[in-house]
Design an enzyme around this catalytic site. Structure first.
Site, short mmCIF file in Angstrom:
data_model
loop_
_atom_site.label_atom_id
_atom_site.label_comp_id
_atom_site.label_asym_id
_atom_site.label_seq_id
_atom_site.Cartn_x
_atom_site.Cartn_y
_atom_site.Cartn_z
N THR A 197 43.31 41.83 30.76
CA THR A 197 43.78 43.13 31.25
C THR A 197 45.30 43.13 31.44
O THR A 197 45.88 42.14 31.88
CB THR A 197 43.09 43.45 32.59
OG1 THR A 197 41.68 43.36 32.40
CG2 THR A 197 43.45 44.83 33.09
N THR A 243 41.91 37.05 37.99
CA THR A 243 41.20 36.28 39.02
C THR A 243 41.48 34.78 38.86
O THR A 243 41.53 34.27 37.74
CB THR A 243 39.68 36.55 38.90
OG1 THR A 243 39.46 37.95 39.00
CG2 THR A 243 38.90 35.82 39.99
N GLN A 295 24.43 51.85 57.22
CA GLN A 295 23.77 52.91 58.00
C GLN A 295 22.77 52.30 58.98
O GLN A 295 22.70 52.70 60.14
CB GLN A 295 23.06 53.88 57.04
CG GLN A 295 22.68 55.20 57.68
CD GLN A 295 23.92 56.00 58.10
OE1 GLN A 295 25.02 55.75 57.63
NE2 GLN A 295 23.73 56.92 59.02
N GLY A 304 27.19 51.83 64.17
CA GLY A 304 28.61 51.54 64.40
C GLY A 304 28.96 50.10 64.09
O GLY A 304 30.07 49.80 63.61
N GLU A 348 34.88 43.52 34.63
CA GLU A 348 34.15 43.11 33.42
C GLU A 348 33.43 44.30 32.78
O GLU A 348 32.28 44.21 32.37
CB GLU A 348 33.18 41.95 33.73
CG GLU A 348 33.96 40.74 34.25
CD GLU A 348 33.32 39.40 34.01
OE1 GLU A 348 32.49 39.26 33.09
OE2 GLU A 348 33.68 38.46 34.74
N THR A 395 33.72 48.78 33.16
CA THR A 395 33.34 49.78 34.17
C THR A 395 31.91 50.28 33.89
O THR A 395 31.35 50.04 32.81
CB THR A 395 34.30 50.99 34.12
OG1 THR A 395 34.15 51.63 32.86
CG2 THR A 395 35.74 50.56 34.34
N GLU A 400 31.11 53.21 33.24
CA GLU A 400 31.18 54.11 32.07
C GLU A 400 31.08 53.28 30.77
O GLU A 400 30.40 53.67 29.83
CB GLU A 400 32.49 54.91 32.07
CG GLU A 400 32.58 55.97 33.16
CD GLU A 400 32.83 55.38 34.55
OE1 GLU A 400 33.41 54.28 34.65
OE2 GLU A 400 32.42 56.01 35.55
C1 LIG Z 1 39.42 42.36 41.58
C2 LIG Z 1 39.55 42.41 40.08
C3 LIG Z 1 39.53 41.23 39.35
C4 LIG Z 1 39.72 41.27 37.95
N1 LIG Z 1 39.76 40.08 37.24
C5 LIG Z 1 40.13 40.12 35.93
C6 LIG Z 1 40.33 38.89 35.19
O1 LIG Z 1 40.15 37.79 35.72
N2 LIG Z 1 40.76 38.99 33.90
C7 LIG Z 1 40.99 40.19 33.29
O2 LIG Z 1 41.38 40.19 32.12
N3 LIG Z 1 40.76 41.36 33.95
C8 LIG Z 1 40.36 41.35 35.25
N4 LIG Z 1 40.16 42.53 35.93
C9 LIG Z 1 40.41 43.80 35.24
C10 LIG Z 1 39.16 44.65 35.00
O3 LIG Z 1 38.37 44.08 33.99
C11 LIG Z 1 39.65 46.07 34.68
O4 LIG Z 1 40.16 46.62 35.90
C12 LIG Z 1 38.56 46.95 34.10
O5 LIG Z 1 38.21 46.51 32.82
C13 LIG Z 1 39.00 48.42 34.03
O6 LIG Z 1 40.26 48.54 33.42
P1 LIG Z 1 41.41 49.44 34.14
O7 LIG Z 1 41.49 48.97 35.55
O8 LIG Z 1 42.63 49.38 33.30
O9 LIG Z 1 40.83 50.89 34.16
P2 LIG Z 1 40.98 52.01 32.95
O10 LIG Z 1 40.60 51.39 31.66
O11 LIG Z 1 42.33 52.63 33.05
O12 LIG Z 1 39.87 53.03 33.40
C14 LIG Z 1 40.09 54.06 34.39
C15 LIG Z 1 38.87 54.97 34.37
O13 LIG Z 1 38.74 55.59 33.08
C16 LIG Z 1 37.46 55.35 32.55
N5 LIG Z 1 37.54 55.24 31.09
C17 LIG Z 1 38.44 54.55 30.33
N6 LIG Z 1 38.16 54.68 29.04
C18 LIG Z 1 37.06 55.46 28.94
C19 LIG Z 1 36.28 55.95 27.86
N7 LIG Z 1 36.57 55.66 26.59
N8 LIG Z 1 35.22 56.75 28.14
C20 LIG Z 1 34.91 57.04 29.43
N9 LIG Z 1 35.60 56.60 30.49
C21 LIG Z 1 36.65 55.83 30.25
C22 LIG Z 1 37.01 54.05 33.19
O14 LIG Z 1 35.59 53.89 33.14
C23 LIG Z 1 37.54 54.22 34.60
O15 LIG Z 1 36.65 55.01 35.36
C24 LIG Z 1 39.91 42.52 37.30
C25 LIG Z 1 39.89 43.71 38.06
C26 LIG Z 1 39.73 43.66 39.42
C27 LIG Z 1 39.75 44.97 40.19
#
Ligand SMILES: Cc1cc2nc3c(=O)[nH]c(=O)nc-3n(C[C@H](O)[C@H](O)[C@H](O)COP(=O)(O)OP(=O)(O)OC[C@H]3O[C@@H](n4cnc5c(N)ncnc54)[C@H](O)[C@@H]3O)c2cc1C
Length: 391
Positions: free
Chosen positions: A135, A167, A348, A352, A375, A377, A379
């Site tokens: 990412t 991570t 729930q 509290g 890993e 979303t 979606e």
């Molecule tokens: C605590 C944490 C640990 C993580 N660890 C790692 C790691 O170790 N290595 C790593 O590489 N990544 C890691 N990630 C990243 C994680 O995999 C991404 O946050 C995730 O894949 C979503 O990418 P984004 O945050 O850029 O959201 P975006 O891709 O910007 O998405 C934003 C919203 O748009 C929606 N969306 C995007 N494209 C579409 C589509 N085509 N159709 C419908 N909806 C869509 C998404 O579902 C979401 O609701 C981590 C994230 C967190 C929060």
């Protein structure tokens, strides 16, 4: 230890080996993790002593061969361990999940014999952690749009770019990050992407301060930047240009592991709610006597059970060598929905007290949300399921 590559018998209960592993990890989680994790969580500290104990128990080596110091188990064994850890705490579980399935697995699957021999024994023993950098600040779901680049200068890769939310990338145990980078011009509309191992401390490789997160507060998460970072050409993990296919494979498997983690959180909500509903008195009787509370708990149990069956099924297909992409997406979607719904219901039941950090259900509430994001979303899971159905 569970036999290598034998599918778990989903319909007839766990084999004695799997059941023993599950019980051992459950006891470890209750006796070693539960007493200390609340304080670490509030202090937002990485729980080093817990991770060291997980290493001694062999958890980081579960799905790896004995040739690299592993336990000779399989991916389902890892999932069982993740479920039991997450019943108590998700930060600890994600530290194991990311360490194994994102840190070590790409090397085990695709690394050269030299890279495997150099790094895997330290990862499988839990002495060291590796991270996986896919990412970026501008690309998550659309992973193929990543901008980090790597060019060959003689026998050296020169890497420039940045990564977000990685991570296990900044602990005292972290020894490298595997970076997905563009290594060549687009052919067929998609750039050439490869993965390259960058050891911690390499000049130009900077780990930003840890993010402040709403959940997973003992898990280590950083942004990373690369400014003319030079590593040997032999640090390429797998074939040049195969990076995209490699991380899709790693993420498919990782979804089953995250589903196990979500199942554990959902089950932890049941455990805590049953216990509390028997203790807490209102109107002269335990709140568990009220049907409204019973129904909250019954729905929680149904969701946790369904999530468990979904990940058992996906793991079973994976170990049998059958297609499992759809089932892994269904498992991850089902388990993250179950975790979110159960965390809401459990807080729930606690009234509290559910809003107080002192009780595990408050942690469960904060930890559940990210399961709908990391890993892939929710979606993305729905898109994968629909695509597999031919839509
Ligand atoms: C605590 C944490 C640990 C993580 N660890 C790692 C790691 O170790 N290595 C790593 O590489 N990544 C890691 N990630 C990243 C994680 O995999 C991404 O946050 C995730 O894949 C979503 O990418 P984004 O945050 O850029 O959201 P975006 O891709 O910007 O998405 C934003 C919203 O748009 C929606 N969306 C995007 N494209 C579409 C589509 N085509 N159709 C419908 N909806 C869509 C998404 O579902 C979401 O609701 C981590 C994230 C967190 C929060």
């Amino acid at each position: 230890m569970p036999p290598e590559s034998s599918p778990p018998p989903v319909r007839h209960g766990l084999s004695p080996e799997y059941a023993q592993l599950r019980d051992t990890v459950a006891q470890f989680a209750r006796e070693v993790v539960a007493p200390v994790i609340g304080a670490h969580y509030e202090a937002e500290e990485f729980p080093y002593e817990v991770v060291a104990a997980m290493g001694r128990l062999g958890l980081f080596g579960l799905p790896f061969g004995e040739d690299v110091g592993g336990m000779g188990g399989d991916y389902f064994a890892l999932c069982l361990a993740l479920e039991e850890l997450a019943r108590i705490d998700s930060s600890v579980a994600i530290t194991l999940e990311a360490g194994v399935s994102l840190g070590a697995m790409p090397l085990d699957r695709f690394g050269s014999p030299e890279l495997r021999a150099r790094w895997l024994p330290r990862l499988t023993s839990g002495e060291a952690l590796g991270a996986f950098g896919l990412t970026e600040p501008g690309s998550g779901t659309d992973a193929g749009a990543l901008r980090t680049s790597a060019r060959l200068d003689g026998d050296t890769w020169v890497i420039n770019g940045s990564k977000a939310f990685i991570t296990n990338s900044g602990t005292d145990l972290t020894e490298f990050v595997t970076v997905a980078a563009v290594t060549g011009p687009a052919t067929g509309g998609r750039p050439e992407i490869s993965t390259i191992l960058v050891p911690s401390g390499t000049p130009g490789f900077v780990v930003a301060p840890a993010y402040s997160k709403i959940g997973w507060c003992c898990s280590d998460t950083h942004g990373l930047s690369f400014d003319d970072v030079r590593v040997p050409a032999t640090n390429l993990v797998g074939d040049r240009g195969r990076g995209y296919a490699q991380f899709l494979q790693i993420l498919d498997e990782g979804r089953i592991a995250i589903a196990a983690l979500g199942t554990g959180l959902a089950q932890g909500c049941v455990d805590e709610s049953v216990r509390y509903a028997k203790e807490r008195q209102a109107f002269g009787r335990p709140i568990g006597d009220f049907q409204a509370v019973q129904f909250l708990v019954a729905d929680m149990a149904a969701r946790a059970h369904t999530a468990r069956l979904a990940y058992y099924d996906a793991a079973s297909r994976m170990l049998a060598g059958e297609p499992f992409k759809r089932e892994a997406a269904i498992a991850k979607l089902t388990a993250s929905d179950a975790a979110m719904a159960n965390a809401r219901a459990a807080t729930q039941v606690f009234g509290g007290y559910g809003f107080m950090n002192e009780y595990p259900v408050g942690r469960f509430y904060r930890d559940a949300k990210v399961l709908e994001v990391g890993e892939g979303t929710s979606e993305v899971q729905r898109m994968l399921i629909a695509r597999d159905l031919g839509l």
